[in-house]
Motif scaffolding. Structure first.
Motif, PDB file in Angstrom:
ATOM      1  N   SER A  78      19.476   9.591   4.866  1.00 54.91           N
ATOM      2  CA  SER A  78      18.621   8.846   3.935  1.00 54.91           C
ATOM      3  C   SER A  78      17.210   8.799   4.507  1.00 54.91           C
ATOM      4  O   SER A  78      17.009   9.093   5.695  1.00 54.91           O
ATOM      5  CB  SER A  78      19.138   7.420   3.742  1.00 54.91           C
ATOM      6  OG  SER A  78      19.079   6.699   4.955  1.00 54.91           O
ATOM      7  N   TYR A  79      16.262   8.421   3.661  1.00 56.61           N
ATOM      8  CA  TYR A  79      14.891   8.206   4.148  1.00 56.61           C
ATOM      9  C   TYR A  79      14.305   6.988   3.456  1.00 56.61           C
ATOM     10  O   TYR A  79      14.303   6.907   2.230  1.00 56.61           O
ATOM     11  CB  TYR A  79      13.992   9.425   3.882  1.00 56.61           C
ATOM     12  CG  TYR A  79      12.615   9.244   4.477  1.00 56.61           C
ATOM     13  CD1 TYR A  79      12.442   9.220   5.857  1.00 56.61           C
ATOM     14  CD2 TYR A  79      11.496   9.059   3.676  1.00 56.61           C
ATOM     15  CE1 TYR A  79      11.179   9.019   6.421  1.00 56.61           C
ATOM     16  CE2 TYR A  79      10.230   8.869   4.236  1.00 56.61           C
ATOM     17  CZ  TYR A  79      10.091   8.846   5.606  1.00 56.61           C
ATOM     18  OH  TYR A  79       8.857   8.650   6.169  1.00 56.61           O
ATOM     19  N   HIS A  80      13.847   6.037   4.259  1.00 58.27           N
ATOM     20  CA  HIS A  80      13.266   4.835   3.665  1.00 58.27           C
ATOM     21  C   HIS A  80      11.864   4.544   4.185  1.00 58.27           C
ATOM     22  O   HIS A  80      11.332   3.463   3.930  1.00 58.27           O
ATOM     23  CB  HIS A  80      14.197   3.635   3.893  1.00 58.27           C
ATOM     24  CG  HIS A  80      15.524   3.807   3.190  1.00 58.27           C
ATOM     25  ND1 HIS A  80      15.635   3.838   1.829  1.00 58.27           N
ATOM     26  CD2 HIS A  80      16.776   3.999   3.674  1.00 58.27           C
ATOM     27  CE1 HIS A  80      16.910   4.026   1.479  1.00 58.27           C
ATOM     28  NE2 HIS A  80      17.623   4.140   2.582  1.00 58.27           N
TER      29      HIS A  80
ATOM     30  N   SER B  21       0.789  -1.237   0.000  1.00 56.48           N
ATOM     31  CA  SER B  21       0.000   0.000   0.000  1.00 56.48           C
ATOM     32  C   SER B  21       0.820   1.285   0.000  1.00 56.48           C
ATOM     33  O   SER B  21       0.243   2.365   0.077  1.00 56.48           O
ATOM     34  CB  SER B  21      -0.943   0.020   1.208  1.00 56.48           C
ATOM     35  OG  SER B  21      -1.831  -1.060   1.127  1.00 56.48           O
ATOM     36  N   GLY B  22       2.135   1.200  -0.056  1.00 57.51           N
ATOM     37  CA  GLY B  22       2.921   2.435  -0.056  1.00 57.51           C
ATOM     38  C   GLY B  22       4.403   2.149   0.029  1.00 57.51           C
ATOM     39  O   GLY B  22       4.841   0.987   0.028  1.00 57.51           O
ATOM     40  N   GLY B  23       5.187   3.226   0.141  1.00 60.00           N
ATOM     41  CA  GLY B  23       6.634   3.101   0.103  1.00 60.00           C
ATOM     42  C   GLY B  23       7.225   2.390   1.307  1.00 60.00           C
ATOM     43  O   GLY B  23       8.116   1.540   1.168  1.00 60.00           O
ATOM     44  N   SER B  24       6.753   2.729   2.504  1.00 61.60           N
ATOM     45  CA  SER B  24       7.315   2.087   3.697  1.00 61.60           C
ATOM     46  C   SER B  24       7.054   0.592   3.659  1.00 61.60           C
ATOM     47  O   SER B  24       7.959  -0.214   3.942  1.00 61.60           O
ATOM     48  CB  SER B  24       6.683   2.677   4.969  1.00 61.60           C
ATOM     49  OG  SER B  24       6.878   4.062   5.015  1.00 61.60           O
ATOM     50  N   GLU B  25       5.854   0.207   3.280  1.00 62.25           N
ATOM     51  CA  GLU B  25       5.536  -1.231   3.196  1.00 62.25           C
ATOM     52  C   GLU B  25       6.376  -1.913   2.118  1.00 62.25           C
ATOM     53  O   GLU B  25       6.761  -3.075   2.270  1.00 62.25           O
ATOM     54  CB  GLU B  25       4.042  -1.435   2.895  1.00 62.25           C
ATOM     55  CG  GLU B  25       3.150  -1.234   4.092  1.00 62.25           C
ATOM     56  CD  GLU B  25       1.696  -1.629   3.801  1.00 62.25           C
ATOM     57  OE1 GLU B  25       1.409  -2.179   2.720  1.00 62.25           O
ATOM     58  OE2 GLU B  25       0.850  -1.373   4.673  1.00 62.25           O
ATOM     59  N   ALA B  26       6.643  -1.212   1.035  1.00 61.21           N
ATOM     60  CA  ALA B  26       7.479  -1.804  -0.027  1.00 61.21           C
ATOM     61  C   ALA B  26       8.885  -2.062   0.508  1.00 61.21           C
ATOM     62  O   ALA B  26       9.474  -3.123   0.263  1.00 61.21           O
ATOM     63  CB  ALA B  26       7.515  -0.883  -1.243  1.00 61.21           C
ATOM     64  N   ASN B  27       9.418  -1.100   1.256  1.00 63.07           N
ATOM     65  CA  ASN B  27      10.766  -1.307   1.805  1.00 63.07           C
ATOM     66  C   ASN B  27      10.779  -2.388   2.882  1.00 63.07           C
ATOM     67  O   ASN B  27      11.720  -3.182   2.959  1.00 63.07           O
ATOM     68  CB  ASN B  27      11.325   0.017   2.338  1.00 63.07           C
ATOM     69  CG  ASN B  27      11.791   0.916   1.207  1.00 63.07           C
ATOM     70  OD1 ASN B  27      12.107   0.427   0.111  1.00 63.07           O
ATOM     71  ND2 ASN B  27      11.826   2.216   1.442  1.00 63.07           N
ATOM     72  N   GLU B  28       9.736  -2.425   3.714  1.00 62.61           N
ATOM     73  CA  GLU B  28       9.649  -3.520   4.695  1.00 62.61           C
ATOM     74  C   GLU B  28       9.658  -4.865   3.957  1.00 62.61           C
ATOM     75  O   GLU B  28      10.316  -5.822   4.378  1.00 62.61           O
ATOM     76  CB  GLU B  28       8.340  -3.432   5.506  1.00 62.61           C
ATOM     77  CG  GLU B  28       8.190  -2.214   6.382  1.00 62.61           C
ATOM     78  CD  GLU B  28       9.013  -2.268   7.667  1.00 62.61           C
ATOM     79  OE1 GLU B  28       9.427  -3.364   8.073  1.00 62.61           O
ATOM     80  OE2 GLU B  28       9.240  -1.192   8.239  1.00 62.61           O
TER      81      GLU B  28
ATOM     82  N   TYR C  12      17.680  -0.918  -4.250  1.00 58.54           N
ATOM     83  CA  TYR C  12      17.451   0.490  -4.597  1.00 58.54           C
ATOM     84  C   TYR C  12      16.040   0.863  -4.160  1.00 58.54           C
ATOM     85  O   TYR C  12      15.064   0.247  -4.589  1.00 58.54           O
ATOM     86  CB  TYR C  12      17.556   0.712  -6.104  1.00 58.54           C
ATOM     87  CG  TYR C  12      18.962   0.815  -6.665  1.00 58.54           C
ATOM     88  CD1 TYR C  12      20.091   0.608  -5.871  1.00 58.54           C
ATOM     89  CD2 TYR C  12      19.153   1.125  -8.000  1.00 58.54           C
ATOM     90  CE1 TYR C  12      21.363   0.705  -6.397  1.00 58.54           C
ATOM     91  CE2 TYR C  12      20.431   1.228  -8.546  1.00 58.54           C
ATOM     92  CZ  TYR C  12      21.530   1.015  -7.736  1.00 58.54           C
ATOM     93  OH  TYR C  12      22.788   1.110  -8.276  1.00 58.54           O
ATOM     94  N   ASP C  13      15.971   1.885  -3.314  1.00 61.66           N
ATOM     95  CA  ASP C  13      14.692   2.469  -2.935  1.00 61.66           C
ATOM     96  C   ASP C  13      14.351   3.518  -4.000  1.00 61.66           C
ATOM     97  O   ASP C  13      14.921   4.619  -4.007  1.00 61.66           O
ATOM     98  CB  ASP C  13      14.836   3.092  -1.542  1.00 61.66           C
ATOM     99  CG  ASP C  13      13.589   3.874  -1.110  1.00 61.66           C
ATOM    100  OD1 ASP C  13      12.761   4.214  -1.982  1.00 61.66           O
ATOM    101  OD2 ASP C  13      13.478   4.164   0.090  1.00 61.66           O
ATOM    102  N   GLU C  14      13.457   3.141  -4.905  1.00 62.56           N
ATOM    103  CA  GLU C  14      13.055   4.059  -5.987  1.00 62.56           C
ATOM    104  C   GLU C  14      11.620   4.546  -5.774  1.00 62.56           C
ATOM    105  O   GLU C  14      10.854   4.760  -6.713  1.00 62.56           O
ATOM    106  CB  GLU C  14      13.216   3.373  -7.351  1.00 62.56           C
ATOM    107  CG  GLU C  14      14.659   3.019  -7.665  1.00 62.56           C
ATOM    108  CD  GLU C  14      15.086   3.454  -9.057  1.00 62.56           C
ATOM    109  OE1 GLU C  14      14.479   4.410  -9.598  1.00 62.56           O
ATOM    110  OE2 GLU C  14      16.009   2.828  -9.597  1.00 62.56           O
TER     111      GLU C  14
END
Ligand SMILES: Cc1ncc(COP(=O)(O)O)c(C=O)c1O
Length: 477
Positions: free
Chosen positions: A162-164, A128-135, A269-271
């Motif tokens: 950085s920000y993830h 559902s979003g960027g934080s969940e994708a990185n998790e 890579y966090d894109e």
């Protein structure tokens, strides 16, 4: 107020102009801003509608969305094709849990994103979003290590600053002293290496030599930590709000790739911001083909604000190993929901129909030229950087010495306020409380036209003039 007459749109204005509104002026409920600002602070305009690169507030005033919100609205607002697709899908089915019902839109979106991402990306996992994708990336990497006999690997090295993301796992790999000071005790400490900043450099370095020194710091850190304990290295290939669109030399990425290969460390890579076409390639990673990552995360521009959506792209070798050993021990209620996948497919249809990746490349040249002209006439803009339509300006007190404005002044927040008066919406979220400087992302929708780029530059210039006046009035320059 210095506003063009055409900025007042007579049509959508609400009958009653909004009264002055303050945080906490309703005793219960109310705006989410009551979590962010003290009672009595002024509230921003209330959004009425959006179309293309423009947003209107409830009083009918219009604002150029110069940052696509939080670098989200890649195809602009109010896209009729996407709205029609949303409606069509809502009439068919909005939700069906993906482990019991497959959805055609899940499959179509995964096929298309893997094709766009290219070799090495065979599977897509939607959240559902960027934080969940990185998790998801961190957990897939970890589970892959566990099922391939490398359970000793768990440390994820990341960069400072950085920000993830804002969930606790993503915060553990985020390099931000402010969030660390609050949440640090709740997360497992992870090793950090310096991000290759390019504007203020350590003595004796060029941007290039410093970037290589930062790559070397990665290898030293892996060796110090014990290579058999290091799982992955995660980075934003072009920094978002943590560094303000710093673009590193190709040699940096190549060295990082070699170091990771040498030590069996996965490269992520966090894109979340840089992906989905914004830099003029579908992935920023495509600018450095000799240094492909193992895992990539996307969000923001992927569904362009029409629905919350994030994505992890992974190679079959990793996914198959995990799936063959009992399956991914991770998931969310809303992951891969049919509605979000249908909407993202419609967004990607528009990206293709309007050739927006190429457009980002072309318009990026025009944006850069205009931002350099803005910088030349503003005493406060010390640097312009970025790639495609992913750019930033650095705000300084003194261009010659590159001295930053006092952190307590919070120049980006002041610029946002001046911008609203001049009809330009400038999203900002200040990383590290400004310890690495103050920058403003300039990341308009990829649909922006050349005349709209002129409007952007003009409105930004006027907001910067007001900021410069304020800086002088307060004796800060
Ligand atoms: C580089 C990067 N990674 C991760 C995130 C977190 O994404 P989200 O806010 O959708 O959870 C963001 C959000 O700004 C980001 O810029």
């Amino acid at each position: 107020m210095n506003r063009a007459a055409s900025d007042i749109d007579p049509l959508p204005a609400s009958a009653d102009p909004q009264p002055a509104r303050l945080i906490g002026d309703t005793p219960r409920g109310g705006s989410v801003l009551s979590f962010y600002s003290p009672r009595g602070a002024a509230r921003p305009p209330r959004v009425g509608r959006g179309e293309g690169v423009w947003l209107w507030d409830a009083d009918g005033r219009r604002y150029l969305d110069a940052t696509a919100g939080a670098v989200v609205a890649n195809i602009g607002h109010g896209n009729r094709h996407v709205i029609a697709a949303m409606q069509a899908q809502a009439e068919r089915v909005s939700f069906a849990y993906p482990r019991f019902f497959e959805s055609e839109h899940n499959i179509a979106l995964a096929d298309r994103l893997c094709a766009l991402a290219g070799e090495g990306f065979d599977r897509a996992f939607f959240v559902s979003g960027g934080s969940e994708a990185n998790e998801s990336a961190l957990k897939l990497a970890r589970q892959y290590a566990v099922v391939t006999g490398q359970a000793g690997r768990w440390k994820v090295i990341s960069r400072d600053p950085s920000y993830h993301g804002s969930t606790l796992g993503a915060l553990a790999v985020t390099g931000d002293a402010h969030t660390q000071a609050i949440y640090g005790p709740m997360v497992k400490p992870m090793p950090k290496v310096p991000a290759p900043l390019s504007y203020r450099l350590p003595e004796g370095h060029t941007a290039e030599s410093y970037a290589m020194a930062c790559a070397d710091a990665l290898e030293r850190t892996i060796e110090q930590e014990g290579p058999q304990t290091v799982l992955a290295f995660i980075l934003e290939p072009i920094g978002g709000l943590s560094t303000g669109a710093v673009v590193s030399p190709a040699a940096y990425f190549q060295r990082v790739r070699q170091i990771c290969d040498r030590h069996g460390v996965l490269l992520i890579y966090d894109e979340i911001m840089s992906g989905a076409g914004r830099t003029g390639e579908f992935l920023a990673a495509h600018h450095w083909p000799g240094a492909r990552p193992d895992l990539v995360t996307l969000a923001k521009g992927l569904a362009a604000g029409y629905t919350p959506l994030g994505c992890l792209l992974a190679p079959a070798r990793i996914v198959d190993a995990v799936a063959g050993a009992g399956g991914f021990v991770h998931g969310h209620t809303y992951f891969t929901n049919p509605m979000s996948c249908a909407i993202a497919n419609a967004v990607m249809d528009e990206v293709e129909r309007l050739d927006l990746v190429a457009r980002a490349r072309e318009r990026g040249v025009g944006l850069r030229r205009r931002l350099e002209a803005v910088a030349a006439r503003s005493p406060l803009v010390g640097d312009v950087r970025g790639l495609g339509l992913f750019s930033a300006i650095e705000l300084v007190a003194d261009k010659a010495t590159r001295r930053a404005l006092p952190a307590a002044f919070n120049a980006p927040a002041r610029l946002t306020e001046h911008g609203l008066r001049h009809g330009i919406a400038l999203y900002n979220r200040r990383a590290n409380l400004g310890a690495f400087g103050d920058f403003q992302m300039i990341t308009p929708p990829l649909t922006i036209s050349e005349p709209e780029l002129d409007e952007l530059a003009d409105r930004l210039s006027r907001a910067l003039d007001d900021l410069a006046d304020e800086v002088v009035r307060r004796g800060l320059a």
